[in-house]
Structures are given as structure tokens and as C-alpha cells.
Design an enzyme around this catalytic site. Structure first.
Site, PDB file in Angstrom:
ATOM      1  N   THR A  38       0.824  -1.225   0.000  1.00 21.59           N
ATOM      2  CA  THR A  38       0.000   0.000   0.000  1.00 21.59           C
ATOM      3  C   THR A  38       0.842   1.253   0.000  1.00 21.59           C
ATOM      4  OG1 THR A  38      -1.820  -1.078   1.131  1.00 21.59           O
ATOM      5  CG2 THR A  38      -1.687   1.293   1.386  1.00 21.59           C
ATOM      6  N   TYR A  52      -7.963   0.750  -3.496  1.00 22.44           N
ATOM      7  CA  TYR A  52      -6.848   1.265  -4.305  1.00 22.44           C
ATOM      8  C   TYR A  52      -6.097   0.050  -4.857  1.00 22.44           C
ATOM      9  CZ  TYR A  52      -4.638  -0.169  -0.007  1.00 22.44           C
ATOM     10  OH  TYR A  52      -4.251  -0.903   1.074  1.00 22.44           O
ATOM     11  N   SER A  85       1.938  -7.729  -0.506  1.00 21.07           N
ATOM     12  CA  SER A  85       2.714  -8.670   0.313  1.00 21.07           C
ATOM     13  C   SER A  85       1.984  -9.974   0.612  1.00 21.07           C
ATOM     14  CB  SER A  85       3.137  -7.996   1.621  1.00 21.07           C
ATOM     15  OG  SER A  85       2.041  -7.862   2.499  1.00 21.07           O
ATOM     16  N   THR A 118       1.529  -4.349   4.196  1.00 23.29           N
ATOM     17  CA  THR A 118       1.321  -4.565   5.637  1.00 23.29           C
ATOM     18  C   THR A 118       0.802  -5.969   5.937  1.00 23.29           C
ATOM     19  OG1 THR A 118      -0.929  -3.681   5.458  1.00 23.29           O
ATOM     20  CG2 THR A 118       0.846  -2.142   6.063  1.00 23.29           C
ATOM     21  N   ASP A 119       0.227  -6.665   4.943  1.00 19.57           N
ATOM     22  CA  ASP A 119      -0.414  -7.960   5.236  1.00 19.57           C
ATOM     23  C   ASP A 119       0.552  -8.991   5.795  1.00 19.57           C
ATOM     24  OD1 ASP A 119      -3.044  -8.188   2.680  1.00 19.57           O
ATOM     25  OD2 ASP A 119      -2.643  -6.771   4.304  1.00 19.57           O
ATOM     26  N   LYS A 191       0.067  -7.263  12.644  1.00 19.26           N
ATOM     27  CA  LYS A 191      -1.032  -6.400  12.159  1.00 19.26           C
ATOM     28  C   LYS A 191      -2.288  -6.834  12.908  1.00 19.26           C
ATOM     29  CE  LYS A 191      -3.223  -4.834   7.851  1.00 19.26           C
ATOM     30  NZ  LYS A 191      -3.184  -4.977   6.363  1.00 19.26           N
ATOM     31  N   GLU A 312      -2.782 -27.697  28.085  1.00 16.88           N
ATOM     32  CA  GLU A 312      -3.975 -28.233  27.398  1.00 16.88           C
ATOM     33  C   GLU A 312      -3.749 -29.616  26.796  1.00 16.88           C
ATOM     34  OE1 GLU A 312      -7.187 -25.752  28.024  1.00 16.88           O
ATOM     35  OE2 GLU A 312      -7.070 -27.588  26.826  1.00 16.88           O
TER      36      GLU A 312
HETATM   37  N1  DAS Z   1      -2.444  -5.909   0.127  1.00 19.06           N
HETATM   38  C1  DAS Z   1      -1.706  -5.251   1.190  1.00 19.06           C
HETATM   39  C2  DAS Z   1      -0.249  -5.686   1.146  1.00 19.06           C
HETATM   40  O1  DAS Z   1       0.392  -5.523   0.106  1.00 19.06           O
HETATM   41  C3  DAS Z   1      -1.723  -3.787   1.066  1.00 19.06           C
HETATM   42  C4  DAS Z   1      -1.013  -3.163   2.228  1.00 19.06           C
HETATM   43  O2  DAS Z   1      -1.676  -2.983   3.237  1.00 19.06           O
HETATM   44  O3  DAS Z   1       0.177  -2.922   2.149  1.00 19.06           O
HETATM   45  O4  DAS Z   1       0.227  -6.170   2.165  1.00 19.06           O
END
Ligand code: DAS
Length: 355
Positions: A38, A52, A85, A118-119, A191, A312
Site C-alpha cells: 500500500t 486502491y 505482500s 502490511t499484510d 497487524k 492443554e
Molecule cells: N495488500 C496489502 C499488502 O500488500 C496492502 C497493504 O496494506 O500494504 O500487504
């Protein structure tokens, strides 16, 4: 004689002062490795903060978008990938790790920033924390909004990441993640929220903050990393397959058996609660363990606990492993690396307690 000595002393002091001044003036050399996400995204309008296309803007344009960074460091960019990602593979991780390690060995590189989606940012940061033997700052950064959106967060995140990577105080703290003014350990952070700029959380807390280009530190990592790690990217050609299966009510053993049949050398159980395993699933996991598949109990519950061994499930008796405080996606990274060095479950357990 005395006159000559004092002249020499004065010259030496002046020389040292000049050297110190030059050093203080010499800016850090920071390399930005861009991979997509992103932070390199673009939306149709400024109102599109969540709709986007990721991985569109090239690294030179990202750097041009933060001209103030020139006061912090001499910065240059490399485009390693241009992908979202969620599409990272283990081959992507190894290629990125090799580039980071190679740059870290160079005398003309003081710090490295990696722009990343970020994923799976948390997985990449943890992987690099385990395999790149450097105490130079390596900082992974992303954004929750594309640069085209109102109140985009990417530019300030990137500026803060360069500030962190160019600060000697960042050295020796392992791979870092900078998001939303906070500095996190690449080991701990994940995240936690999918659609807010305050998305990244560490269950044991951030390490510090970056404010107006300056870092402020409040804690340091205690787990093994980078120069104190037994793993080294130079020795890693590929990673064994490790699967993750999610625990829930009405559980069956289908996913575990399918993952093992596909060649998974370890299974991460994203268990309910304290890594609990449904009675309908235990027999399959014991059978798969007997066939040599590592069984690792993590938990689907995030936020600051850890799976307790032999609580457990009788892990000693079953020869299973607990992921301790690592979430399932981070447990997959460490399990894959552990299996490049051992097939002994007790040794795998040691890695999970020490890293
Ligand atoms: N699809 C997500 C990624 O590329 C977009 C982001 O949040 O960076 O990890």
C-alpha cells in the site's frame, strides 16, 4: 622542547576535534529496498483510503515524496519487488534476506529500510530478524493508506523509518518495524487491525517512538536475533513446507491430513484458547507426529499471552512443540527455519523458547 610538545598537543587536539565534527556532519548512508504494498499504492481519488491498487509507485517516486529526508541521511533506493505482500513466497523472503545481508556487509551502508505491504510485513520482519547477521538498523515500513488518499500515512512512516535507520541508537536492537510513529520489534509486532492507521501492535509493547525525525527508546528485545542468531541467510537455500490449520468449534482433522499429504514437514495448529486441540483432531496429530511431521501448538488468540507446554495437551508424551508467544504466522517462519537445522522436537522447542 616544551614549546614543541605543546604545539604538537594543540595540533592533535584540533585534529581530533575536526575529525569529530566531520563525523558528526557525515550523514548516514541509508538504502531503501522497495517491495510494493500500500505504501506504493494508488487510488482513483483522494477519498479512496481503503480501495486502491497496491504496488504501483516506484521507489524513486516514494523517495521524491519526502524531500525532508535529505536532512536525515543520504538515501538511495532499489526496487526489489513490486508486489502486494499477501503474494510473498518463501522464495521472496530468501531473495530479500540475501539482498539485505549483502548490503549490511558494505561499509558505505549504515542502515536499511524496506518498504513492504502490511499484510505479511510481520512475517518478513521476523524472518529477517532471525537470518540477517548484522547489528546495523534494518527497518521495515508500510502504510495503511495509499499515497493518493487524504491523510495518507506512508510518507511520514517512510520518513520515520529513515530517521530510525540512520540513528546509531537503533543498532543492535534486531529488525525493527516503524508504523504510526511507533518503533516495534520485528519479532513481536503483528497487524492487529486491518483498516486503521493504528494497525500494528506488539503484545509486550513497542520499543519506542519516532517524533520529528528523532527516536525515543523505552525498551529493548531480550530474545535472540541477528548477530546472536544460529540461523544465517547465507546457509539457507530453501525453506521446508510448513502448514497452518485454524482451530474452531466443530473441528475436523481434514485440513491437517491434507497439509501433511501435500508435503508439510510441520503443522502449526492455530488453536482455540491455550492452543487447545479438539478431541476429534488429536488422533490425527499423533498419527502425523509418528510419521515424522512436527506438531506445533500456537493459538488463534492474539494480544499478549503464550501457549503453556503440557497444559492443554501432554506435549512431552506426544513429542509436540508449543509456539510460546508466537502467533501462527510467525510460528510458521521459525518452524521452517528450525527444520533447516533439526528434526528433533526438543531442539525445535528450544528454538521457540530462545528466539
Ligand atoms: N495488500 C496489502 C499488502 O500488500 C496492502 C497493504 O496494506 O500494504 O500487504
Amino acid at each position: 622542547m616544551l614549546k614543541k610538545f605543546s604545539r604538537a598537543l594543540a595540533l592533535t587536539v584540533a585534529g581530533l576535534a575536526l575529525a569529530a565534527a566531520v563525523h558528526a556532519q557525515t550523514k548516514s548512508q541509508v538504502v531503501i529496498l522497495a517491495t510494493g504494498g500500500t505504501i506504493a499504492g494508488a487510488g482513483a481519488s483522494a477519498a479512496n483510503s481503503a480501495t486502491y491498487q497496491a504496488a504501483k509507485v516506484p521507489v524513486d517516486k516514494l523517495i521524491a515524496g519526502i524531500p525532508e529526508v535529505g536532512k536525515l541521511a543520504d538515501v538511495r533506493g532499489e526496487q526489489v519487488f513490486q508486489i502486494a505482500s499477501e503474494s510473498f513466497t518463501d522464495e521472496s523472503l530468501i531473495a530479500l534476506g540475501r539482498r539485505v545481508a549483502a548490503l549490511a556487509k558494505q561499509d558505505n551502508v549504515d542502515g536499511i529500510v524496506i518498504t513492504h505491504g502490511t499484510d505479511t510485513l510481520e512475517e518478513t520482519a521476523f524472518f529477517l530478524n532471525l537470518v540477517v547477521p548484522t547489528d546495523k538498523p534494518v527497518v521495515v515500513v508500510g502504510s495503511m493508506r495509499p499515497g493518493t488518499a487524504l491523510s495518507a500515512d506512508g510518507a511520514l512512516n517512510l520518513y520515520n523509518a529513515v530517521a530510525t535507520a540512520s540513528d546509531r541508537a537503533s543498532r543492535g536492537k534486531g529488525v525493527l518495524v516503524v508504523m504510526n510513529d511507533e518503533i516495534h520489534s520485528g519479532r513481536d509486532v503483528s497487524k492487529a487491525i486491518n483498516i486503521r492507521t493504528e494497525a500494528f501492535k506488539s503484545p509486550w509493547g513497542a520499543l519506542g517512538m519516532v517524533v520529528e525525525g528523532k527516536t525515543y527508546w523505552f525498551r529493548a528485545p531480550v530474545k535472540r536475533h541477528t548477530v546472536n542468531s544460529e540461523f544465517n541467510i547465507d546457509a539457507i537455500k530453501s525453506l521446508p513446507s510448513v502448514g497452518i490449520a485454524y482451530g474452531s468449534g466443530n473441528a475436523t482433522d481434514v485440513a491437517y491430513r491434507a497439509l501433511a499429504a501435500s508435503g508439510a514437514k510441520a503443522l502449526i495448529h492455530a488453536g482455540t484458547g491455550n492452543g487447545s486441540v479438539s478431541a476429534q483432531v488429536v488422533p490425527a496429530l499423533r498419527e502425523l507426529r509418528a510419521q515424522g511431521v512436527q506438531i506445533i501448538r500456537s493459538t488463534r488468540v492474539g494480544g499478549g499471552g503464550f501457549v503453556l507446554r503440557n497444559a492443554e495437551q501432554p506435549d512431552d508424551q506426544y513429542d509436540w512443540v508449543v509456539a510460546h508467544d508466537l502467533n501462527p504466522q510467525k510460528a510458521r517462519i521459525l518452524a521452517a527455519l528450525a527444520l533447516t537445522r533439526t528434526t528433533d522436537a526438543r531442539e525445535v522447542q528450544r528454538y521457540f523458547m530462545e528466539y
